[in-house]
Design an enzyme around this catalytic site. Structure first.
Site, PDB file in Angstrom:
ATOM      1  N   ARG A 117      39.550  17.409   9.722  1.00 18.73           N
ATOM      2  CA  ARG A 117      39.553  16.364  10.743  1.00 18.73           C
ATOM      3  C   ARG A 117      40.784  16.386  11.639  1.00 18.73           C
ATOM      4  NH1 ARG A 117      36.986  11.339   7.216  1.00 18.73           N
ATOM      5  NH2 ARG A 117      34.823  12.012   7.447  1.00 18.73           N
ATOM      6  N   ARG A 119      42.660  13.947   4.527  1.00 15.68           N
ATOM      7  CA  ARG A 119      41.554  13.757   3.593  1.00 15.68           C
ATOM      8  C   ARG A 119      40.360  14.638   3.942  1.00 15.68           C
ATOM      9  NH1 ARG A 119      36.836  10.298   3.260  1.00 15.68           N
ATOM     10  NH2 ARG A 119      37.279   9.513   5.339  1.00 15.68           N
ATOM     11  N   GLU A 139      29.858  18.515   5.677  1.00 14.11           N
ATOM     12  CA  GLU A 139      30.771  17.920   6.665  1.00 14.11           C
ATOM     13  C   GLU A 139      31.996  18.805   6.804  1.00 14.11           C
ATOM     14  OE1 GLU A 139      29.560  13.226   6.120  1.00 14.11           O
ATOM     15  OE2 GLU A 139      31.449  13.924   5.284  1.00 14.11           O
ATOM     16  N   HIS A 198      41.191   5.977  11.256  1.00 16.53           N
ATOM     17  CA  HIS A 198      40.080   5.963  10.303  1.00 16.53           C
ATOM     18  C   HIS A 198      40.509   5.761   8.855  1.00 16.53           C
ATOM     19  CE1 HIS A 198      36.103   6.767   8.824  1.00 16.53           C
ATOM     20  NE2 HIS A 198      36.468   7.871   8.183  1.00 16.53           N
ATOM     21  N   HIS A 203      39.696   9.899  12.826  1.00 14.94           N
ATOM     22  CA  HIS A 203      38.399  10.562  12.823  1.00 14.94           C
ATOM     23  C   HIS A 203      38.171  11.148  14.213  1.00 14.94           C
ATOM     24  CE1 HIS A 203      34.148  11.340  12.297  1.00 14.94           C
ATOM     25  NE2 HIS A 203      34.269  11.050  11.008  1.00 14.94           N
TER      26      HIS A 203
END
Length: 537
Positions: A288, A382, A125, A347, A240
């Site tokens: 992100r 994060r 990811e 998110h 997100h």
């Protein structure tokens, strides 16, 4: 108070961190009570109460048999994503404890996807330099984790009170935690305990659209502030990049996992051009905050309400991502052309209640773990799939603290019933936060939201909605205060009037004092070396 019980540990919240702590503490022989704001667990319930259940991508963990990976590499990826505010020591400890925590979860019955050779399948990811994310049911990792924990809970001695909302962390004259006052349809009740763990999740419903379930209303942050604990890094609310776009929808929306991009999906704008070309070396798999801003810029450039995730390069997308595709169908969105409409959505909260290495706050006996806590792992942004990892590791550590405190007694505290609290209209709050405290912020917009929140009238806490609205109001004030204080752009926090990053990468903590949020000048980070490593002011 007619309904009073005693325990060694009371856990507020029933997601991965809370249930891991409860099960671990019970296995050590402690009396444990869990307060679950949601309904009793049912796997078939279409609306689950924890964010854990909805986690799609997986768990980032360094596997013992993965020669391509190492704890050092995972730490480096996490530090890079955190934009200068991730703390290396807690990151190294949490990453290092990951496999042991996963192994215990497997012992409770969790099953992860494996290949023909029996080894765990791994995906990649955003922000990860290698494939290290294990998953279950394709993209149903959170559901598998929640189900395994709930199954273990059902055969444990842990006492669970469902549809029980915590309204106050009780503290004695010495300032120590003494238990929790909670409310059900039968009225008020108290669990007296020397150790209280807040594991209430995040704050997604500060905003009009979010990937979070309905219960993500900042309850734990509000409880902690009112009890005297500090909060830190609340300005860093991660959006997100790919939440399913449904015109006019509010509340929880379907998350479109970035694992789809890890498996070949591409972000394109309304004109078919790459969204992230030339933006970052990792392209669609950049951290992100980078991708979310690139999506926002593409929408502005094309005057379109969304961008698209091209899923045509993914082999067997229905088999690999059944949860995402089921959410797409349920929303009435067609995927026949292979283009999923997506927008950024609120998110994950990267900050939270300021804790040390074991979840301890500045209030003796009060702990926090999971998304509600600020351990220093996430910094300003994060890294994908580090959240379940943190919940598992810190839940186990919180149980250890409770075990060490088992001989402590809960200090008697007078318990009142009056608790009118400031609360504004939820829809108005969400619209204000979405307009001025989301991906783009400036001094004027922040000041406007702050004035609105300060005008909140007191409201009796008669219903769950009342309690949540009061928590949202206080939490929003704390987020705004943190955003005002950070006059720079970093990670998830972008100030249009201060677009550059400062050379001074430091965190701030805030306390609630006489109704005002003030900077905690004594706080110097989660790893202040006091006593046994505990955080004290």
């Amino acid at each position: 108070m007619s309904d009073e019980t005693r325990a060694d540990l009371v856990v507020v919240g029933a997601g991965v961190a809370g249930l891991t702590a409860a099960l671990s503490a019970a296995e050590a022989g402690l009396r444990v009570v869990v307060l679950n704001k949601g309904r009793r667990w049912r796997a078939e319930d279409p609306d689950q109460s924890t964010s854990t259940y909805y986690a799609q991508g997986g768990i980032a963990v360094v596997l013992p048999d993965n020669d391509e990976d190492s704890a050092e590499l995972h730490v480096a990826d996490t530090l890079a994503a955190g934009a200068g505010l991730t703390e290396s020591r807690p990151t190294a400890e949490i990453v290092g404890a990951g496999w042991a925590a996963i192994s215990r979860l497997i012992g409770w019955g969790a099953r992860f996807d494996t290949g023909d050779d029996g080894h765990f399948l791994r995906t990649r990811e955003g922000g990860h330099s290698v494939r290290r994310i294990i998953h279950a049911g394709g993209d149903a990792t959170g559901a598998q984790v929640q189900a395994a924990l709930e199954a273990a809970l059902a055969v444990s001695p842990v006492v669970v009170h469902d549809e029980a909302r915590a309204v106050e962390v009780l503290t004695g004259a010495s300032g120590r935690a003494a238990g929790v006052r909670y409310r059900t349809e039968r009225g008020d009740a108290v669990v007296w305990a020397p150790t209280v763990l807040l594991a209430t999740g995040g704050v997604g419903h500060l905003y009009a659209a979010t990937t979070n379930p309905a219960g993500a209303t900042g309850d734990g942050l509000a409880l902690a502030l009112r009890a005297g604990a500090a909060v830190a890094d609340l300005e860093f609310v991660q959006f997100h990049p790919t939440m399913l776009y449904v015109p006019g929808a509010r509340g929880r929306r379907t998350l479109v996992s970035e694992a789809l991009r890890g498996e070949g999906g591409r972000l394109v704008d309304a004109e078919g051009n790459s969204v992230t070309a030339g933006v970052h070396p990792l392209g669609d798999l950049a951290p992100r905050d980078v991708v979310a801003r690139a999506v926002t810029a593409a929408m502005a450039r094309t005057a379109a309400p969304c961008v698209f995730l091209d899923i045509t390069p993914i082999d067997e997308v229905q088999r690999r991502f059944p949860t995402v595709m089921a959410g797409v169908r349920a929303a009435g969105v067609s995927a026949e052309d292979g283009l999923l409409p997506v927008v950024p959505g609120a998110h994950y909260l990267c900050g939270g209640v300021a804790t040390d290495a074991y979840g301890r706050t500045r209030v003796p006996g009060l702990l926090a773990a999971g998304e509600v806590a600020r351990t220093g792992l996430h910094g300003a942004n994060r890294l994908a799939s580090n959240s379940l990892l943190e919940g598992l590791v810190m839940g186990r550590r919180a149980a250890q603290v409770a075990f060490d405190r088992r001989a402590e007694s809960a200090e008697p505290v007078p318990v009142g019933a009056g608790d009118d609290l400031p609360a504004v209209d939820r829809a108005a709050l969400q619209d204000k936060m979405s307009g001025s405290v989301a991906l783009l912020r400036d001094a004027r917009g922040l000041a406007d939201v702050d004035r609105f929140l300060r005008g909140a009238p007191p409201r009796p806490q008669d219903s769950r909605a009342d309690t949540e609205d009061a928590a949202l109001t206080l939490t929003a004030r704390a987020v705004v205060a943190a955003a005002v204080a950070r006059e720079e752009s970093r990670g998830c926090h972008y100030r249009a009037d201060h677009p550059e990053s400062s050379a001074d990468a430091s965190s701030r903590a805030f306390l609630l004092r006489d109704g005002d949020l003030v900077i905690d000048s004594a706080w110097v980070g989660s790893w202040r070396d006091v006593g046994a490593g505990s955080y004290t002011a």
